[in-house]
Write a protein that holds these residues in place. Structure first.
Motif, short mmCIF file in Angstrom:
data_model
loop_
_atom_site.label_atom_id
_atom_site.label_comp_id
_atom_site.label_asym_id
_atom_site.label_seq_id
_atom_site.Cartn_x
_atom_site.Cartn_y
_atom_site.Cartn_z
N MET A 52 54.30 67.99 68.49
CA MET A 52 53.17 67.19 68.01
C MET A 52 51.93 67.52 68.81
N ASP A 53 50.81 67.60 68.14
CA ASP A 53 49.54 67.90 68.79
C ASP A 53 48.59 66.73 68.59
N PHE A 54 48.31 66.03 69.67
CA PHE A 54 47.40 64.89 69.61
C PHE A 54 46.05 65.22 70.24
N ALA A 55 45.76 66.48 70.42
CA ALA A 55 44.46 66.88 70.98
C ALA A 55 43.35 66.32 70.10
N GLY A 56 42.38 65.66 70.73
CA GLY A 56 41.26 65.09 70.00
C GLY A 56 41.55 63.72 69.41
N LYS A 57 42.78 63.22 69.57
CA LYS A 57 43.16 61.92 69.05
C LYS A 57 43.07 60.85 70.14
N VAL A 58 42.82 59.61 69.71
CA VAL A 58 42.75 58.48 70.64
C VAL A 58 43.86 57.50 70.28
N VAL A 59 44.66 57.15 71.28
CA VAL A 59 45.81 56.27 71.07
C VAL A 59 45.66 55.03 71.94
N LEU A 60 45.81 53.86 71.35
CA LEU A 60 45.79 52.60 72.09
C LEU A 60 47.21 52.08 72.20
N VAL A 61 47.65 51.82 73.43
CA VAL A 61 49.01 51.35 73.70
C VAL A 61 48.95 50.03 74.43
N THR A 62 49.58 48.98 73.86
CA THR A 62 49.67 47.71 74.57
C THR A 62 50.94 47.68 75.40
N GLY A 63 50.90 46.89 76.46
CA GLY A 63 52.03 46.89 77.39
C GLY A 63 52.12 48.17 78.18
N ALA A 64 50.98 48.84 78.36
CA ALA A 64 50.96 50.18 78.96
C ALA A 64 51.16 50.18 80.47
N GLY A 65 51.22 49.00 81.08
CA GLY A 65 51.36 48.96 82.53
C GLY A 65 52.76 49.23 83.03
N SER A 66 53.76 49.20 82.18
CA SER A 66 55.13 49.39 82.64
C SER A 66 56.04 49.66 81.45
N GLY A 67 57.31 49.97 81.76
CA GLY A 67 58.34 50.05 80.74
C GLY A 67 58.06 51.01 79.61
N LEU A 68 58.41 50.57 78.42
CA LEU A 68 58.25 51.40 77.23
C LEU A 68 56.79 51.74 76.98
N GLY A 69 55.89 50.80 77.26
CA GLY A 69 54.47 51.06 77.06
C GLY A 69 53.96 52.18 77.95
N PHE A 127 52.27 60.38 74.99
CA PHE A 127 51.09 60.71 74.19
C PHE A 127 50.12 61.59 74.99
N ALA A 128 49.96 61.27 76.27
CA ALA A 128 49.05 62.05 77.11
C ALA A 128 49.53 63.50 77.23
N ARG A 129 50.83 63.69 77.36
CA ARG A 129 51.37 65.06 77.45
C ARG A 129 51.08 65.85 76.18
N GLU A 130 50.92 65.15 75.07
CA GLU A 130 50.64 65.83 73.80
C GLU A 130 49.14 65.97 73.55
N GLY A 131 48.31 65.60 74.55
CA GLY A 131 46.88 65.85 74.45
C GLY A 131 46.02 64.68 74.04
N ALA A 132 46.62 63.50 73.81
CA ALA A 132 45.84 62.34 73.37
C ALA A 132 45.06 61.74 74.52
#
Length: 237
Positions: free
Chosen positions: A1-18, A25-30
């Motif tokens: 998957m290529d997420f370069a140029g994409k913006v992703v909002l993730v809730t619960g991003a401070g721990s766990g699954l988030g 997502f960051a590894r895929e360029g988002a």
């Protein structure tokens, strides 16, 4: 998957699954909008992303408040000028017998697990239509079967399943895809140290704990059965 140029909002991003989802997502360029209650935890996730060369912004917020949900979407647009993916992952859970559930605990669980995703999706939808974007709501196996001692959590997850399916139907002719991801048990910060209370009946717990042990968020894609450590994906749109 290529997420370069994409913006992703993730809730619960401070721990766990988030956090695991944000790093993936960051590894895929988002570029990431990291959302959660604890700024310190969000900053730790942000540090991991930036150390790996990624881009992100931390947006601390109480997702139980509709105004906070709207402000988060506005913050994402201010930071990056677009939004392509909304991941509703944040959730609260607690074990209680029916008689012991306090009014404020009920309202808090419903606000965090159901109202928050609704108001986020409502605020994000115009931007996702513009970007032909995606919504992913993380429910649970608790969204498909009753679970003893988890009445508020289970009610909120059943509601999230219904909400997501309903919006997917409503938005069928739009360019936005809306899906549900329903994990089984996971070893996350939310569940670490959590044990079943003394009053819990093992016969009732055995109905949904599954045969396999909980999996790590990073391994959530393993092909395990319903009720184990894997997930069931419902393609709603």
């Amino acid at each position: 998957m290529d997420f370069a140029g994409k913006v992703v909002l993730v809730t619960g991003a401070g721990s766990g699954l988030g956090r695991a989802a944000s790093l993936a997502f960051a590894r895929e360029g988002a570029a990431l909008c990291l959302v959660g209650r604890s700024r310190a935890k969000l900053e730790e996730t942000g540090r991991l992303i930036r150390d790996a060369g990624g881009r992100c912004v931390e947006l601390a917020c109480d997702l139980g408040e509709p105004r906070g949900c709207r402000e988060v979407i506005e913050g994402a647009m201010t930071a990056f000028g677009r939004l392509d993916v909304l991941c509703n992952i944040a959730a609260d859970v607690m074990f209680h017998r029916l008689a012991d559930i306090k009014e404020e605990e009920w309202h808090r669980t419903i606000a965090s697990n159901l109202s928050g995703p609704f108001f986020l999706m409502q605020a994000a939808m115009p931007h996702l239509i513009e970007s032909s974007g995606n919504i992913i709501c993380v429910a649970s196996t608790a969204g498909f079967m009753g679970q003893a001692y988890l009445a508020p959590y289970t009610a909120s997850k059943f509601g999230l399943v219904g909400l997501t399916l309903s919006l997917a139907m409503e938005m069928m002719d739009s360019p936005v895809r809306i899906n549900i991801l329903s994990p089984g048990p996971m070893r996350t910060e939310m569940t670490q140290g959590m044990s079943f209370p003394d009053f819990a009946d093992p016969r009732l717990l055995a109905r949904y704990t599954g045969m396999r042990p909980p999996c790590l968020p990073e391994n959530g894609g393993a092909k395990l059965d319903h009720g184990g450590g894997g997930e069931v994906l419902l393609r709603a749109a």
